[in-house]
Design an enzyme around this catalytic site. Structure first.
Site, PDB file in Angstrom:
ATOM      1  N   SER A 296       2.037 -28.002   7.227  1.00 44.61           N
ATOM      2  CA  SER A 296       2.557 -26.630   7.251  1.00 44.61           C
ATOM      3  C   SER A 296       1.472 -25.636   7.632  1.00 44.61           C
ATOM      4  CB  SER A 296       3.180 -26.266   5.906  1.00 44.61           C
ATOM      5  OG  SER A 296       2.261 -26.436   4.853  1.00 44.61           O
ATOM      6  N   GLU A 297       0.208 -25.890   7.212  1.00 41.46           N
ATOM      7  CA  GLU A 297      -0.910 -25.079   7.665  1.00 41.46           C
ATOM      8  C   GLU A 297      -2.179 -25.916   7.788  1.00 41.46           C
ATOM      9  OE1 GLU A 297       1.813 -22.047   5.978  1.00 41.46           O
ATOM     10  OE2 GLU A 297       0.614 -23.423   4.785  1.00 41.46           O
ATOM     11  N   THR A 298      -3.043 -25.481   8.675  1.00 43.24           N
ATOM     12  CA  THR A 298      -4.407 -25.992   8.795  1.00 43.24           C
ATOM     13  C   THR A 298      -5.353 -24.807   8.639  1.00 43.24           C
ATOM     14  OG1 THR A 298      -3.764 -27.815  10.239  1.00 43.24           O
ATOM     15  CG2 THR A 298      -6.067 -27.143  10.305  1.00 43.24           C
TER      16      THR A 298
END
Length: 276
Positions: A43-45
């Site tokens: 979902s995020e990096t």
């Protein structure tokens, strides 16, 4: 280039929300960051860069598989825990897209607080929100609210846990909502059930490349602020998210008139080398 993967809002490996972290990202271009985020497909990096202000700890940028975000909760917790793990830093100031944010991390647990004022940006039609989530309008227990503490989310209180677990979002209704209510998320919906000081929640943002998120601190924080405003008192809640995905997450929140504090744990489950 080194990378780490942390599971966030859990102390159990393979639970919580996955986060890839690039701890030395100063030489990467924007295009490379976006490509790496698509490669991990979490979902995020999180990308850690040198701070612009020498008095701050680091500048951090967050990318979904589709776009950059000015702020996100689980990457902030995970990045703070990583910096404590790797560098022994407990008190830190991270430069984010929404401005500097103070964090504290130690022994696998981190907290941050935001004094950003709660913004109520609209009240999407109940029928549209119900359709977007995949439930009946009669399952709603409050008027849907589009609110933000930096990230825009649509909040919908549901009647019970069974309704929450059966939700199946409709992508066309999501697109209709995004067209009617543009924001820094594309009609990301946060349905929840309130049981005393416990909140059961899910988060759907398929237009941002996130079909469902197992833990969303940037959505839980505005919910705590909304409850504080609605109830007219200090609120202490624990959000249970990710259970329906098999990745249980726990987010502790305290909200009063002036600030919201978000607390959670994170555990490193992977590290390695990224070849560019």
């Amino acid at each position: 280039m080194r990378y780490f993967v942390y599971d966030v809002f859990t102390d159990t490996p393979f639970g919580g929300n996955q986060l890839a972290i690039i701890p030395d990202a100063g030489d990467l271009t924007d295009a490379q960051m976006q490509t790496i985020a698509r490669e991990f497909n979490f979902s995020e990096t999180s990308f850690v860069l040198p701070p612009k202000d020498p008095g701050h700890t680091a500048r951090v940028r967050y990318f979904t598989p589709a776009r950059e975000l000015p702020f996100a909760g689980h990457p902030t917790i995970g990045t703070a825990v990583m910096m404590a793990d790797e560098n022994g830093i407990e008190d830190m100031v991270l430069e984010l897209g929404v401005g500097p944010l103070s964090c504290r991390a130690a022994e696998g647990c981190a907290s941050f607080f935001t004094e950003h004022p709660l913004e109520v940006k609209g009240h999407p039609a109940a029928e549209l929100v119900a359709h977007a989530m995949g439930c009946e309008i009669g399952n709603l227990r409050s008027v849907p609210v589009l609110a933000s503490l930096g990230g825009d989310f649509v909040y919908a209180q549901l009647d019970n846990r069974e309704t929450l677990s059966k939700l199946c979002p409709d992508i066309e209704a999501m697109r209709e909502g995004a067209a009617l209510y543009p924001g820094n998320h594309d009609f990301a919906v946060y349905p929840y059930v309130l049981e005393g000081n416990t909140v059961h929640a899910r988060m759907f943002a398929p237009l941002d490349g996130i079909p469902e998120d197992p833990a969303t601190g940037s959505a839980a924080a505005p919910l705590a602020a909304l409850l504080c405003k609605t109830l007219g008192r200090r609120v202490e809640i624990t959000v249970h998210q990710g259970d329906d995905m098999g990745r249980p997450s726990r987010i502790a929140l305290t909200a009063d008139q002036d600030r919201v504090t978000v607390t959670g744990k994170a555990v490193k489950v992977m590290e390695g080398t990224l070849f560019l």
